[in-house]
Motif scaffolding. Sequence first.
Motif, short mmCIF file in Angstrom:
data_model
loop_
_atom_site.label_atom_id
_atom_site.label_comp_id
_atom_site.label_asym_id
_atom_site.label_seq_id
_atom_site.Cartn_x
_atom_site.Cartn_y
_atom_site.Cartn_z
N LEU A 53 -27.23 4.37 16.67
CA LEU A 53 -26.34 3.21 16.68
C LEU A 53 -27.00 2.01 15.99
O LEU A 53 -26.36 1.29 15.22
CB LEU A 53 -25.94 2.84 18.12
CG LEU A 53 -25.03 3.82 18.86
CD1 LEU A 53 -24.79 3.34 20.28
CD2 LEU A 53 -23.73 4.05 18.12
N VAL A 56 -27.06 2.69 12.19
CA VAL A 56 -25.72 2.58 11.60
C VAL A 56 -25.29 1.12 11.56
O VAL A 56 -24.68 0.67 10.58
CB VAL A 56 -24.70 3.45 12.38
CG1 VAL A 56 -23.27 3.19 11.90
CG2 VAL A 56 -25.05 4.93 12.23
N PRO A 60 -24.27 0.28 7.68
CA PRO A 60 -23.00 1.02 7.82
C PRO A 60 -22.61 1.71 6.53
O PRO A 60 -22.85 1.19 5.44
CB PRO A 60 -21.99 -0.06 8.21
CG PRO A 60 -22.63 -1.37 7.87
CD PRO A 60 -24.11 -1.16 7.85
N GLU A 86 -19.50 10.29 18.16
CA GLU A 86 -18.12 10.25 17.69
C GLU A 86 -17.16 10.64 18.83
O GLU A 86 -16.12 9.99 19.02
CB GLU A 86 -17.94 11.18 16.50
CG GLU A 86 -16.57 11.11 15.86
CD GLU A 86 -16.46 11.97 14.62
OE1 GLU A 86 -15.90 11.46 13.63
OE2 GLU A 86 -16.92 13.13 14.64
N ILE A 91 -18.93 5.91 17.18
CA ILE A 91 -19.01 5.90 15.71
C ILE A 91 -17.82 6.67 15.16
O ILE A 91 -17.17 7.45 15.88
CB ILE A 91 -20.32 6.51 15.16
CG1 ILE A 91 -20.41 8.00 15.46
CG2 ILE A 91 -21.54 5.75 15.64
CD1 ILE A 91 -21.51 8.73 14.70
N ARG A 93 -17.13 9.16 11.68
CA ARG A 93 -17.74 9.84 10.54
C ARG A 93 -16.64 10.06 9.51
O ARG A 93 -15.65 10.71 9.80
CB ARG A 93 -18.35 11.17 10.96
CG ARG A 93 -19.50 11.02 11.91
CD ARG A 93 -20.21 12.31 12.21
NE ARG A 93 -19.32 13.30 12.80
CZ ARG A 93 -19.62 14.59 12.91
NH1 ARG A 93 -20.78 15.05 12.48
NH2 ARG A 93 -18.78 15.43 13.47
N LEU A 105 -21.35 7.21 8.12
CA LEU A 105 -21.29 6.77 9.51
C LEU A 105 -20.99 5.28 9.62
O LEU A 105 -21.55 4.46 8.89
CB LEU A 105 -22.61 7.07 10.22
CG LEU A 105 -23.11 8.52 10.16
CD1 LEU A 105 -24.41 8.66 10.92
CD2 LEU A 105 -22.06 9.48 10.68
N TYR A 106 -20.11 4.96 10.57
CA TYR A 106 -19.72 3.58 10.85
C TYR A 106 -19.60 3.40 12.36
O TYR A 106 -19.13 4.31 13.06
CB TYR A 106 -18.35 3.25 10.23
CG TYR A 106 -18.32 3.41 8.74
CD1 TYR A 106 -18.59 2.32 7.91
CD2 TYR A 106 -18.01 4.63 8.15
CE1 TYR A 106 -18.55 2.46 6.52
CE2 TYR A 106 -17.98 4.78 6.77
CZ TYR A 106 -18.25 3.69 5.97
OH TYR A 106 -18.22 3.84 4.60
N LEU A 107 -19.99 2.22 12.84
CA LEU A 107 -19.78 1.90 14.25
C LEU A 107 -18.32 1.56 14.48
O LEU A 107 -17.68 0.94 13.62
CB LEU A 107 -20.61 0.68 14.67
CG LEU A 107 -22.12 0.83 14.81
CD1 LEU A 107 -22.71 -0.49 15.29
CD2 LEU A 107 -22.49 1.95 15.75
N GLY A 111 -18.56 1.08 19.78
CA GLY A 111 -19.96 1.33 19.46
C GLY A 111 -20.75 0.05 19.34
O GLY A 111 -21.88 -0.03 19.82
#
Length: 160
Positions: A53, A56, A60, A86, A91, A93, A105-107, A111
């Motif tokens: 986390l 990311v 990001p 996820e 997150i 994907r 990957l993104y929060l 997250g």
Amino acid sequence: MADKTTQASGMAAPPAALLAAPGYQVRRLYQAYLAAWVRSVDPTLTGPQFAVLTAVDAAPGHDQSAMASAVALDTSTMADVARRLEKRGLIVRRTAADDGRRKLLYLTDEGERALREAEDRVRALDERLLKHYAPGAERSRLMRELTGLADHWETLSGDT
């Protein structure tokens, strides 16, 4: 053979050969760290999940493989951690447009919230872990030594 237990506790004393082994001491540190993490930080968010986390959040949109390297996880462990994060909604994907095999990957908002909530508890745990080392130069020296040891041991494992 002589009994090597202590009379007061009934616990066996570790053999001197183990006490002299760096790997044994590192395992003891890690076991103690895991127990402290569960009690002090979060019983469901693991250290590796927190690391992912954090990474990311810092970068990001980077792919899962790059994130694995950034947080010292092998790619299969990273894939498992990312799937779990996820599934928990922490997150997302996304498949890279230029390569369907790469996952970016993104929060999520959840997250970001989970990370912010855990950060103060993680810093407090770090303080407890390092309380016998003076802030500043002494802690910096310890962290340099730990980093150097980790860097060296990673070269021995062939993982780098």
